[in-house]
Design an enzyme around this catalytic site. Structure first.
Site, PDB file in Angstrom:
ATOM      1  N   GLU A 163      82.600  30.441  -3.996  1.00  0.00           N
ATOM      2  CA  GLU A 163      81.419  29.880  -3.335  1.00  0.00           C
ATOM      3  C   GLU A 163      80.223  30.828  -3.448  1.00  0.00           C
ATOM      4  OE1 GLU A 163      82.844  26.925   0.218  1.00  0.00           O
ATOM      5  OE2 GLU A 163      82.672  29.048   0.699  1.00  0.00           O
ATOM      6  N   GLU A 214      97.415   5.626  -7.589  1.00  0.00           N
ATOM      7  CA  GLU A 214      97.555   4.167  -7.480  1.00  0.00           C
ATOM      8  C   GLU A 214      97.040   3.623  -6.148  1.00  0.00           C
ATOM      9  OE1 GLU A 214     101.560   2.721  -7.052  1.00  0.00           O
ATOM     10  OE2 GLU A 214     102.326   4.733  -6.741  1.00  0.00           O
ATOM     11  N   GLY A 251      88.792   5.468  -7.892  1.00  0.00           N
ATOM     12  CA  GLY A 251      89.273   5.448  -6.511  1.00  0.00           C
ATOM     13  C   GLY A 251      88.642   6.507  -5.638  1.00  0.00           C
ATOM     14  N   GLY A 252      87.844   7.410  -6.232  1.00  0.00           N
ATOM     15  CA  GLY A 252      87.235   8.490  -5.470  1.00  0.00           C
ATOM     16  C   GLY A 252      85.982   8.055  -4.729  1.00  0.00           C
ATOM     17  N   ARG A 264      84.319  31.777   0.829  1.00  0.00           N
ATOM     18  CA  ARG A 264      85.577  31.571   0.113  1.00  0.00           C
ATOM     19  C   ARG A 264      85.401  31.852  -1.374  1.00  0.00           C
ATOM     20  NH1 ARG A 264      86.829  25.548   2.100  1.00  0.00           N
ATOM     21  NH2 ARG A 264      84.678  25.378   1.370  1.00  0.00           N
ATOM     22  N   VAL A 297      82.309  18.815   4.329  1.00  0.00           N
ATOM     23  CA  VAL A 297      82.359  19.670   5.513  1.00  0.00           C
ATOM     24  C   VAL A 297      82.156  18.866   6.800  1.00  0.00           C
ATOM     25  CG1 VAL A 297      79.890  20.227   5.514  1.00  0.00           C
ATOM     26  CG2 VAL A 297      81.512  21.852   6.447  1.00  0.00           C
ATOM     27  N   LYS A 299      76.963  22.738  -8.789  1.00  0.00           N
ATOM     28  CA  LYS A 299      77.766  23.959  -8.923  1.00  0.00           C
ATOM     29  C   LYS A 299      77.945  24.366 -10.384  1.00  0.00           C
ATOM     30  CE  LYS A 299      80.061  23.149  -4.545  1.00  0.00           C
ATOM     31  NZ  LYS A 299      79.054  22.149  -4.139  1.00  0.00           N
TER      32      LYS A 299
END
Length: 607
Positions: A540, A314, A288-289, A537, A452, A407
């Site tokens: 990062e 769901e 679902g992403g 942050r 972003v 990352k």
């Protein structure tokens, strides 16, 4: 049925035009004093022509057309209707009248009917255009169209025929032959180099780029010129819309970040290499992403035997399921709501469904959030990946593709470190498994959740300020479809144990991206929309990398995909460290970050 008074009036005007044309033709033929025997013929010819032209005008639908929007097609229909009506009337007169109507009268009457019938209708169109213009809000936005080709002229026509508060001041076109010419009565004011001066001189408020066949590099160059003018930019997106006749103002879109990147979309021919999913049972975790759903869309084109959509949420799974059922009605779909952290549930799914290919896209990816919630990052990205990978090994999956991240390279964040541990685990598992385990590593994708770009756009819409963490922050960017195409391509290269690295192009400075987005929205950075710096942050880093120091890059058959070969790892040692992580997660006796630091030497715990 109620008659339309306007159409009745138009029909009567056409009949009067026919009578006038015939009468004037006889008058010219005999210099105003024609013999008495021709007077009866004139009346009979006029009566026959009334019927003949009436039938022809009706057949060619001259009373079913909106003449205020008349074009060449309507002009052709008038020509056909007049010629056929004249020929029909003349043919009847030859059959029923004792004397033949002089050919000069026939020709002159046809000319006059054509001139007056067409002229009357196009006068109606001109009056309609002027009425629309006068009805528009008196404050008009001056618009400049870049591209004086077919697309530009179609957009210009629609703007001129619509009361949208827009006034087309001119065209810009790089074709020097068009310079100082007029298209639709609108001047071509110069080439792209003239844009800044034209905007200033003509007080342009909006620029529309109507070049759907231009390359991404050409668009980027034009955008680079336009963005410094301080006016809002829009563009016509696709050549297909021009071909299919769908060019309209509703298709004009705002300039996107893709237009700023200055490179053409990556083109990957998947047709010849997707046999590894054709007629296979394919499982996509995190379906679902952003990446998972695009994987499902592209895999569906290659007719898998069954596509298994696995996700924890769901709503997102339901959304992609409905989309795929509509787009691919014959596709065998199965939706699975499950948590990859639940090992028993994963065993049950693999035992029941027996997938042959697995794309593992489920992960926690938000860096600052995971920095504040390291336990959840470990449970999902490490233990969840281990559960799915162990099941793939146990149930004989042919190919397992892990979606990783840049990352994971020399990680400074918990999220990056957990993705690195996931890479390490599947590589050690590959050494003793019949399953081909590979990872695909890439950077930021445009439009993904938490990206972003949508965040900047929201801040601009709210009037600012736009927040940037650091003026020197840079990132790699790629569109979601591009990234997924390369993931699928990399999957075809898998022999087991590789980490595929996608060439993300040149890195983009986030500050420049913010400034460009503000300019493209029609505002001036730091004046109308401010930019503030919030500081880096937790987790990062300023620059992302795609390879660790130990990895040696190797080329593949695709010029945008490379293989990083890491140094050998001790599987028993890694499994022991993961067991330590599980104990720490269970009892919280030690800092999770300290254990991660021992597993991933490049990771440094920041106190």
């Amino acid at each position: 049925m109620k008659l339309n008074k306007g159409l009745v009036a138009l029909f009567l005007i056409d009949i009067l035009i026919v009578w006038f044309s015939i009468g004037s033709s006889y008058s010219f033929r005999f210099y105003g004093d024609f013999p008495a025997e021709y007077r009866l013929q004139m009346i009979q010819y006029a009566g026959i022509s009334t019927i003949g032209f009436g039938i022809s005008f009706y057949y060619f639908q001259l009373y079913r057309r909106a003449w205020e929007h008349a074009s060449v097609e309507e002009l052709i229909s008038i020509l056909k209707a007049v010629v056929i009506g004249g020929v029909l009337s003349t043919a009847v007169t030859l059959l029923v009248l004792p004397e033949r109507v002089p050919i000069s009268i026939v020709v002159r009457s046809l000319e006059t009917v054509l001139l007056l019938v067409g002229g009357y209708r196009f006068i109606t169109r001109i009056i309609g255009i002027r009425t629309n213009r006068n009805a528009v809000d008196p404050v008009l936005n001056n618009v400049l169209i870049v591209g004086a080709g077919n697309c530009g002229t179609l957009i210009a026509r629609e703007i001129r025929s619509s009361a949208l508060g827009m006034k087309i001041v001119g065209f810009i076109d790089d074709d020097l032959k068009k310079y100082k010419m007029h298209v639709l009565g609108i001047p071509v004011l110069g080439t792209r180099e003239h844009i800044p001066s034209v905007v200033k001189e003509k007080d342009i408020k909006e620029i529309i780029i109507a070049m759907p066949s231009a390359s991404r590099q050409q668009i980027s160059e034009i955008v680079a010129i336009c963005k410094n003018t301080g006016v809002k930019l829009k563009m016509m997106p696709r050549l297909n819309d021009l071909i299919s006749g769908k060019v309209s103002l509703s298709k004009v879109r705002d300039i996107s970040v893709e237009d700023l990147l200055g490179r053409d979309p990556i083109k990957t021919d998947l047709d010849g290499i997707m046999n590894y999913v054709h007629h296979k049972s394919v499982l996509v975790t995190g379906a679902g992403g952003s990446i998972g759903s695009e994987l499902c869309r592209q895999i569906s084109r290659f007719e898998p035997k069954e596509l298994l959509l696995l996700g924890h949420g769901e709503n997102s799974i339901y959304t992609i399921e409905m989309e795929l059922r509509k787009t691919f009605p014959d596709l065998q779909l199965k939706t699975i709501i499950a948590d990859i952290q639940d090992k028993e549930r994963m065993n049950s799914v693999f035992d029941e469904c027996r997938p042959q290919v697995v794309f593992h896209a489920a992960a926690h990816k938000h860096v600052p959030l995971m920095e504040r919630n390291p336990t959840e990052a470990v449970k999902n990205n490490v233990f969840g990946t281990k559960n799915v990978a162990d099941c793939a090994d146990e149930y004989g999956v042919e190919r397992f593709v892990l979606i990783s991240s840049d990352k994971a390279v020399n990680p400074t964040s918990v999220m990056g470190a957990t993705k690195r541990i996931a890479e390490m685990y599947i590589q050690t598992l590959n050494t003793s498994s019949n399953t081909k385990f590979v990872a695909v590593r890439f950077g930021n994708v445009l439009g993904s959740r938490g990206s972003v770009i949508p965040f900047f756009k929201q801040q601009i819409a709210e009037g600012g300020p736009v927040t940037v963490t650091h003026p020197e922050m840079v990132r790699f960017f790629m569109t979601i479809p591009e990234a997924v195409q390369l993931v699928l391509q990399a999957g075809s290269f898998a022999s087991g144990g590789e980490i595929f690295v996608l060439d993300m192009g040149s890195p983009v400075k986030i500050l420049n991206l913010a400034e460009d987005l503000i300019k493209l929205s029609g505002f001036e950075p730091y004046e109308e929309i401010d930019i503030t710096f919030t500081g880096i942050r937790e987790g990062e880093k300023l620059y992302e990398e795609l390879l660790t120091d130990e990895e040696n890059i190797t080329a593949t058959q695709h010029n945008r995909i490379f293989i990083g070969k890491p140094s050998e790892m001790n599987r028993s040692h890694l499994e022991l460290e993961i067991l330590r992580l599980q104990r720490v997660v269970a009892d919280g006796s030690t800092s999770i970050k300290e254990i991660i630091d021992q597993i991933v030497p490049m990771y440094e715990v920041v106190s």
